[in-house]
Scaffold this motif. Structure first.
Motif, mmCIF file in Angstrom:
data_model
loop_
_atom_site.group_PDB
_atom_site.id
_atom_site.type_symbol
_atom_site.label_atom_id
_atom_site.label_comp_id
_atom_site.label_asym_id
_atom_site.label_seq_id
_atom_site.Cartn_x
_atom_site.Cartn_y
_atom_site.Cartn_z
ATOM 1 N N LYS A 1 0.809 -1.219 0.000
ATOM 2 C CA LYS A 1 0.000 0.000 0.000
ATOM 3 C C LYS A 1 0.838 1.263 0.000
ATOM 4 N N SER A 2 1.964 1.234 0.705
ATOM 5 C CA SER A 2 2.830 2.419 0.733
ATOM 6 C C SER A 2 4.228 2.010 1.164
ATOM 7 N N VAL A 3 5.208 2.774 0.670
ATOM 8 C CA VAL A 3 6.610 2.607 1.055
ATOM 9 C C VAL A 3 7.195 3.992 1.268
ATOM 10 N N THR A 4 7.726 4.227 2.455
ATOM 11 C CA THR A 4 8.418 5.496 2.701
ATOM 12 C C THR A 4 9.807 5.206 3.245
ATOM 13 N N VAL A 5 10.682 6.194 3.052
ATOM 14 C CA VAL A 5 12.079 6.072 3.474
ATOM 15 C C VAL A 5 12.395 7.207 4.429
ATOM 16 N N VAL A 6 12.977 6.869 5.571
ATOM 17 C CA VAL A 6 13.410 7.876 6.540
ATOM 18 C C VAL A 6 14.938 7.881 6.545
ATOM 19 N N GLN A 7 15.507 9.006 6.094
ATOM 20 C CA GLN A 7 16.963 9.107 5.987
ATOM 21 C C GLN A 7 17.387 10.532 6.305
ATOM 22 N N ASP A 8 18.394 10.652 7.126
ATOM 23 C CA ASP A 8 18.914 11.972 7.517
ATOM 24 C C ASP A 8 17.805 12.864 8.080
ATOM 25 N N GLY A 9 16.896 12.255 8.844
ATOM 26 C CA GLY A 9 15.830 13.017 9.500
ATOM 27 C C GLY A 9 14.669 13.375 8.603
ATOM 28 N N LYS A 10 14.673 12.935 7.347
ATOM 29 C CA LYS A 10 13.596 13.259 6.418
ATOM 30 C C LYS A 10 12.855 11.990 6.007
ATOM 31 N N GLU A 11 11.531 12.089 5.941
ATOM 32 C CA GLU A 11 10.708 10.978 5.495
ATOM 33 C C GLU A 11 10.129 11.304 4.132
ATOM 34 N N LEU A 12 10.462 10.476 3.149
ATOM 35 C CA LEU A 12 10.051 10.719 1.771
ATOM 36 C C LEU A 12 9.429 9.457 1.184
ATOM 37 N N PRO A 13 8.565 9.605 0.188
ATOM 38 C CA PRO A 13 8.017 8.428 -0.485
ATOM 39 C C PRO A 13 9.136 7.589 -1.095
ATOM 40 N N GLY A 14 9.011 6.282 -0.986
ATOM 41 C CA GLY A 14 10.041 5.401 -1.518
ATOM 42 C C GLY A 14 9.963 5.267 -3.026
#
Length: 651
Positions: free
Chosen positions: A132-145
């Protein structure tokens, strides 16, 4: 001059013996000096141990899942915290989506014969992940994968490379899937008179292994090849109807919320008891008071530490019992079993917890102490499948059959749950090793209660191991003919370890070397060559001839007695010259039993090095009377392809 004449005589006898018997043996091939493809380095040392700079990446999971028993579905979300311990930065990562094997569009379905198969159903069930959804959290930011799904794999491309040597990233994935009724002998659901039994595995997206051997290990899941996974901590919450009992890998964190007061008391008693204690009886299965609340649903919370995976089972139908496991250090764990009323009347499942306890206690002494707080055996639709601290066994198993499958599946808590080999490529490093330790546990359990009284047929083994349709142990399981997997992944490698222990190294050297290998590679990823190196270095033997013939190739064994000649030059030189041969490619040490006319028997033990200079060997036996019978391999230890030439008898 006399020495020369004797040598020429020996040469003539050897040539005569060779001329009389067809031989495929070539000592230059069997004992070739080059075997290992590479030398040791700082990651994987030449002695078969992890080097000073060994690394493996880490995957920690927090999972929330909900079972809908009306739709037969699971909805879940997972947060994966991935640590890159490798010396390379990573531009992308790969995950496993093993549920996708149940899709009619999967490769697993595509490679299943039209008549059906054990691992995928191309005709009826159509499942797989709904991501349903994939997000990436990197360097304090959460963005759509930025992701791409290819069959049973998912690639996530990273906006910024994940730093080497300690870089951390998180992936958040929401998903759902339908639970198959029979899931490739790994999971599924069984209908009983008191409700469905759900045995749930491969139920969340999991990280592929990134290692220094292949980089990303992305072989698709086709069914026969099992799993290769990273280690970490896993916390998971499972929400189910309140009428259900749930058991799972690791520690139950909220027993007071999900168990009744009576069940909590019984649990405490079971933790201190060597005898099985009933936690939920057959009569209580249909009693609403055996559940602690009248609310519609309950959440069961678990945590498993230093693990590569978790699995769980849920049902309204579970009878539940438990007992204490005693570990070598003085620590304890809990053995438990859950099973339906249909299995309760049989003496097998009533003894399941006894079987769990016996297996875990033996393997903990022989190899390495059991690391999980509990070990649970689940009766369900799956014939036999292993996960950390929990196994699924057939509800129809009976007596010795249940002991055998329980011992086998819990043996996997050492291989590959602790020693994390690549099952998708090398199933023999877990199935074969496990088959071997199972034979040891059989002898130990209840004074050998379930040891087969029938002797092993070495001739039947020879046909299975070396027949025209057999295959090499070093074959990827998805390439093996399905009929051969039992021999190639289980029986033959298991028998290979038995040969090493009983005939080549001896129990003392082998047992200590095997334990050493296990301790060195706990929570790590050994390759076949790491295993070979490790055993050789600890045992102090060069065994490339054995690895080459038994594991890498499909070489046969054929030992023979060629000739016996009496020697009677004088009273001081009485005796016999015995000529033996190895006629197939795989040499072995030789045991020769000699019987004389006076009834005297004797044995000669000869090392494998007798075959260094050819396939025929002569030795003098100090007989005092006429030799009437000579037998090579008198105890029938080897799966010799031609037993007819193992015996010589005087006319």
């Amino acid at each position: 001059m006399r020495r020369l004449s004797f040598s020429l005589c020996c040469l003539w006898v050897c040539l005569q013996a060779t001329a009389q018997t067809q031989s495929n043996f070539d000592q230059h091939e069997a004992f070739a000096p080059l075997f290992y493809p590479s030398y040791g380095d700082e990651i994987r040392a030449a002695d078969g141990t992890p080097g000073p700079k060994y690394w493996s990446n880490r995957a920690d999971y927090v999972i929330d899942a909900s079972l809908d028993d009306s739709l037969q579905s699971i909805t879940g979300s997972v947060v994966i915290t991935y640590t890159n311990n490798s010396p390379q930065s990573l531009q992308f990562v790969w995950l496993q989506l093993d549920q996708n094997i149940y899709s009619k569009q999967s490769r697993g379905a595509a490679v299943t014969a039209i008549t059906g198969g054990r691992y995928a159903d191309r005709n009826q069930f159509d499942g797989g992940y709904n991501i349903k959804s994939v997000t990436v959290v990197q360097d304090g930011k959460e963005l759509p994968g930025n992701y791409l799904i290819t069959d049973t794999r998912m690639q996530i491309k990273l906006a910024n490379a994940l730093k080497a040597e300690g870089g951390i990233i998180q992936f958040k994935i929401s998903y759902s899937f339908l639970v198959p009724e029979y899931g490739t002998d790994r999971m599924g659901r069984l209908k009983t008179k008191n409700g469905w039994i759900y045995t749930i595995a491969q139920w969340y997206p999991r990280m592929c292994v990134y290692d220094n051997v292949y980089g990303w290990n992305t072989l698709p899941y086709l069914g026969a090849g099992e799993f290769y996974l990273e280690y970490g901590n896993i916390e998971y919450n499972v929400t189910v109807p309140a009428s259900h009992i749930v058991v799972g890998s690791g520690e139950l964190l909220n027993p007071k919320e999900v168990l009744t007061a009576d069940q909590l008391k019984r649990w405490e008693v079971a933790k201190q008891s060597d005898k099985t204690v009933m936690l939920r009886t057959e009569a209580e299965v249909t009693d609403p008071s055996s559940r602690p609340t009248k609310s519609a649903r309950l959440t069961w919370k678990f945590r498993c530490i230093n693990t590569r995976d978790v699995a769980w089972a849920s049902s309204t139908a579970f009878i539940w019992d438990a007992a204490r496991i005693n570990l070598p250090s003085g620590k304890t764990a809990v053995a438990a079993s859950v099973y339906p009323a249909e299995s309760a009347g049989d003496t097998a499942w009533g003894r399941s917890t006894e079987y769990v306890k016996g297996a875990i206690e033996y393997y903990s002494k022989y190899l390495y102490e059991f690391t999980y707080p509990s070990a649970t055996n689940v009766a369900g639709i799956v014939g036999g499948m292993e996960y950390p601290g929990i196994v699924f066994c057939s509800s129809r198993s009976r007596k010795g059959g249940l002991w055998g499958v329980t011992s086998h599946e819990f043996g996997h808590n050492w291989f590959p749950m602790l020693v994390g080999s690549n099952e998708r490529k090398f199933p023999w490093m877990d199935e074969g090793f496990n088959t071997f330790i199972n034979t040891m546990a059989d002898k130990n359990f209840n004074n050998g209660e379930y040891i087969s009284r029938r002797p092993v047929s070495r001739q039947r083994q020879a046909t299975a191991f070396f027949g025209d349709s057999s295959e090499s142990i070093m074959t990827i399981p998805d390439v093996d003919q399905e009929r051969n997997i039992g021999n190639v992944a289980y029986s033959k490698p298991g028998e290979g370890l038995t040969l090493l222990r009983e005939n080549i190294l001896g129990p003392g050297r082998f047992d200590s070397a095997f334990s050493y290998y296990t301790h060195q590679w706990v929570y790590k990823h050994p390759t076949p060559y790491d295993f070979f190196h490790c055993i050789e270095n600890y045992a102090g033997e060069t065994l490339d001839w054995f690895w080459r013939g038994w594991f890498m190739s499909n070489w046969k064994i054929d030992q023979a007695v060629i000739d016996v000649a009496q020697v009677d030059r004088s009273d001081s030189s009485k005796g016999s010259i015995i000529t033996i041969a190895t006629l197939e490619k795989l040499p072995m040490p030789a045991t020769v039993e000699v019987t004389e006319a006076n009834g005297k028997k004797g044995r000669v033990e000869l090392p494998v090095e007798i075959w260094h200079r050819g396939g025929v060997w002569k030795f003098k036996y100090n007989s005092t009377d006429k030799v009437t019978r000579v037998v090579i391999d008198p105890d029938k230890k080897y799966p010799d392809v031609n037993k007819s030439n193992n015996v010589w008898e005087a006319d």
